[in-house]
Design a protein around this motif. Sequence first.
Motif, PDB file in Angstrom:
ATOM      1  N   SER A 261       0.534  -1.211  -0.283  1.00  0.00           N
ATOM      2  CA  SER A 261       0.002  -0.005   0.161  1.00  0.00           C
ATOM      3  C   SER A 261       0.794   1.155   0.251  1.00  0.00           C
ATOM      4  O   SER A 261       0.219   2.237  -0.741  1.00  0.00           O
ATOM      5  CB  SER A 261      -1.157   0.103   1.355  1.00  0.00           C
ATOM      6  OG  SER A 261      -1.777   1.179   1.450  1.00  0.00           O
ATOM      7  N   ARG A 262       2.485   1.403   0.807  1.00  0.00           N
ATOM      8  CA  ARG A 262       2.880   2.547   0.840  1.00  0.00           C
ATOM      9  C   ARG A 262       3.949   2.352  -0.768  1.00  0.00           C
ATOM     10  O   ARG A 262       3.809   3.590  -1.095  1.00  0.00           O
ATOM     11  CB  ARG A 262       3.664   2.618   1.953  1.00  0.00           C
ATOM     12  CG  ARG A 262       3.150   2.313   3.726  1.00  0.00           C
ATOM     13  CD  ARG A 262       1.552   3.728   3.538  1.00  0.00           C
ATOM     14  NE  ARG A 262       2.701   4.921   2.960  1.00  0.00           N
ATOM     15  CZ  ARG A 262       2.212   5.571   3.088  1.00  0.00           C
ATOM     16  NH1 ARG A 262       0.772   5.721   2.081  1.00  0.00           N
ATOM     17  NH2 ARG A 262       2.485   7.052   2.583  1.00  0.00           N
ATOM     18  N   VAL A 263       4.196   1.787  -1.084  1.00  0.00           N
ATOM     19  CA  VAL A 263       4.832   1.656  -1.919  1.00  0.00           C
ATOM     20  C   VAL A 263       3.996   1.845  -3.075  1.00  0.00           C
ATOM     21  O   VAL A 263       4.657   2.793  -3.966  1.00  0.00           O
ATOM     22  CB  VAL A 263       5.471   0.247  -2.632  1.00  0.00           C
ATOM     23  CG1 VAL A 263       6.888   0.376  -3.872  1.00  0.00           C
ATOM     24  CG2 VAL A 263       6.772   0.001  -1.580  1.00  0.00           C
ATOM     25  N   LEU A 264       2.657   1.516  -3.356  1.00  0.00           N
ATOM     26  CA  LEU A 264       2.328   2.391  -4.561  1.00  0.00           C
ATOM     27  C   LEU A 264       1.813   3.294  -3.897  1.00  0.00           C
ATOM     28  O   LEU A 264       1.795   4.806  -5.187  1.00  0.00           O
ATOM     29  CB  LEU A 264       0.381   1.013  -5.208  1.00  0.00           C
ATOM     30  CG  LEU A 264       1.124  -0.249  -4.713  1.00  0.00           C
ATOM     31  CD1 LEU A 264      -0.441  -0.597  -4.909  1.00  0.00           C
ATOM     32  CD2 LEU A 264       1.188  -0.489  -5.602  1.00  0.00           C
ATOM     33  N   ALA A 265       1.124   4.033  -3.124  1.00  0.00           N
ATOM     34  CA  ALA A 265       0.909   5.437  -2.926  1.00  0.00           C
ATOM     35  C   ALA A 265       2.443   6.316  -2.971  1.00  0.00           C
ATOM     36  O   ALA A 265       2.311   7.396  -3.838  1.00  0.00           O
ATOM     37  CB  ALA A 265       0.046   5.421  -1.481  1.00  0.00           C
ATOM     38  N   LEU A 266       3.243   6.268  -2.492  1.00  0.00           N
ATOM     39  CA  LEU A 266       4.372   6.276  -2.947  1.00  0.00           C
ATOM     40  C   LEU A 266       5.678   7.199  -4.152  1.00  0.00           C
ATOM     41  O   LEU A 266       5.819   7.658  -4.692  1.00  0.00           O
ATOM     42  CB  LEU A 266       5.792   6.465  -1.817  1.00  0.00           C
ATOM     43  CG  LEU A 266       5.430   6.083  -0.363  1.00  0.00           C
ATOM     44  CD1 LEU A 266       6.119   5.474   0.575  1.00  0.00           C
ATOM     45  CD2 LEU A 266       6.005   7.871   0.183  1.00  0.00           C
ATOM     46  N   LEU A 267       5.418   5.594  -4.544  1.00  0.00           N
ATOM     47  CA  LEU A 267       5.774   5.454  -6.567  1.00  0.00           C
ATOM     48  C   LEU A 267       4.737   6.607  -7.053  1.00  0.00           C
ATOM     49  O   LEU A 267       5.188   7.804  -7.974  1.00  0.00           O
ATOM     50  CB  LEU A 267       5.971   4.140  -6.996  1.00  0.00           C
ATOM     51  CG  LEU A 267       6.973   3.880  -6.879  1.00  0.00           C
ATOM     52  CD1 LEU A 267       6.785   1.779  -7.296  1.00  0.00           C
ATOM     53  CD2 LEU A 267       8.085   4.564  -7.529  1.00  0.00           C
ATOM     54  N   ALA A 268       3.073   6.300  -6.999  1.00  0.00           N
ATOM     55  CA  ALA A 268       2.292   7.590  -7.847  1.00  0.00           C
ATOM     56  C   ALA A 268       2.472   6.931  -9.613  1.00  0.00           C
ATOM     57  O   ALA A 268       2.251   7.884  -9.951  1.00  0.00           O
ATOM     58  CB  ALA A 268       2.721   8.585  -7.491  1.00  0.00           C
ATOM     59  N   ALA A 269       2.563   5.497  -8.984  1.00  0.00           N
ATOM     60  CA  ALA A 269       2.587   5.030 -10.920  1.00  0.00           C
ATOM     61  C   ALA A 269       1.136   5.675 -11.652  1.00  0.00           C
ATOM     62  O   ALA A 269       0.432   5.180 -11.081  1.00  0.00           O
ATOM     63  CB  ALA A 269       3.298   3.878 -10.664  1.00  0.00           C
ATOM     64  N   GLY A 270       1.560   5.929 -13.234  1.00  0.00           N
ATOM     65  CA  GLY A 270       0.327   5.779 -13.777  1.00  0.00           C
ATOM     66  C   GLY A 270       0.933   5.220 -15.307  1.00  0.00           C
ATOM     67  O   GLY A 270       1.692   4.784 -15.368  1.00  0.00           O
TER      68      GLY A 270
END
Length: 421
Positions: A261-270
């Motif tokens: 959850s934290r990795v996805l939020a911090l990376l904010a990949a799109g």
Amino acid sequence: MTGTRRPRERPPGAEPLVGSTWTLDVGPVAHGGHCVARHEGQVVFVRHALPGERVVARVTEGRVGDRFLRADAVEVLAASPHRVPRPCPYAVPGQCGGCDWQHVELAHQRTLKTAVVREQFRRLAGLDVDVTVAPVPGDEDGLRWRTRVEFAVGPDGRAGLHEHRSTRIVPIDDCLIATREVISSGVLETQWQDCSAVDVIAATRPDEPVLVPLPRQGGGRGAGGGLVGERVEVGDWAGEYVLAARGFWQVHPGAAATFLSRVLALLAAGPGDRVLDLYAGSGLFALPLGERVQPGGSVLAVEGDRTAVDNGIRNTEGLETVEWRANRVDRELRSLTGQGISADLAVLDPPRTGAGRDVMSALAGMRPRRIVYVACDPAALARDVKTADGLGYRLTALEAYDAFPMTHHVECIALLEPQRR
């Protein structure tokens, strides 16, 4: 010889101090599950103690003239207000060495870990960080969380755990940080003949724990036990993973989801992003990232364990955005940078020793706009953050999690971004 560190010389015939008992005033907590004290000017690392206590300590390692000694607190003369009765009878001097802080209130364990993380960053990276170690959901007041345990087997065929910094095996009837499923597997009641150890894996699937006896002439880390399944849920997203029973996976039941959850939020990949997933394991991060970069993006997952790569390919099948490379991370990055390849984002989850200068240098050379670094050792992370700072990347966020209650271990997640010119 250049690059070789000369061993520290001891006085001839330096007197061994093992077994000596001293009354010590205990100082601050240190990285490694002990506190710092001094005796006649010599540093003593004391286990089973707390800052501010006065204890009788027995030396377990060291001689006169050593840089430091190790000792156990065998009697508490003045106790810290944060000291509590140990729930486990084996978490005492001379017994099991698996837990460091069973004598400490759970909330205060996190205070001590917070102090360690801050001190490591101050000492090794030159940074004053504002971080607080947070709990991870899924344990029982710091107990019953370890879903994967390797029990050592003694000459009598009985499973147990090692004494601290020793090969001696302590027979046990229970391990309070192991999940109930691990203990109910019968591993501690079984006679394990011709085995050096037994791994017990309580994964999401199958419903029953998997026991993997390791013969005295055993195989590698990923060998044996077949496959197990794990399910991870983050919000309304759910992922199914297959991995080797003895392969790497977070041991706390709440850790994988929390960190993902934290990795996805911090990376904010799109959509359209090109992402590097380094030390990718069996694809915990690669699977959801592969979905998020659609359309037009890509995820390159690099992992040195061939078995993990095979399982990662299986876990991300159907995602044309994900490519796997079975290679050492430093070698793969050298190849990529040699080809002039760049990346938009990167996540790395290296082993306890950290990524190291070569990896950080190559990664910085690919100029991602964000690097998320997942670390199980704050000292290694702090060293790599300092290296990154010299390469133009600054620490912009740091989080820490208590994924290993009752032990000194702590998990950190750092965000690195290019420095503004």
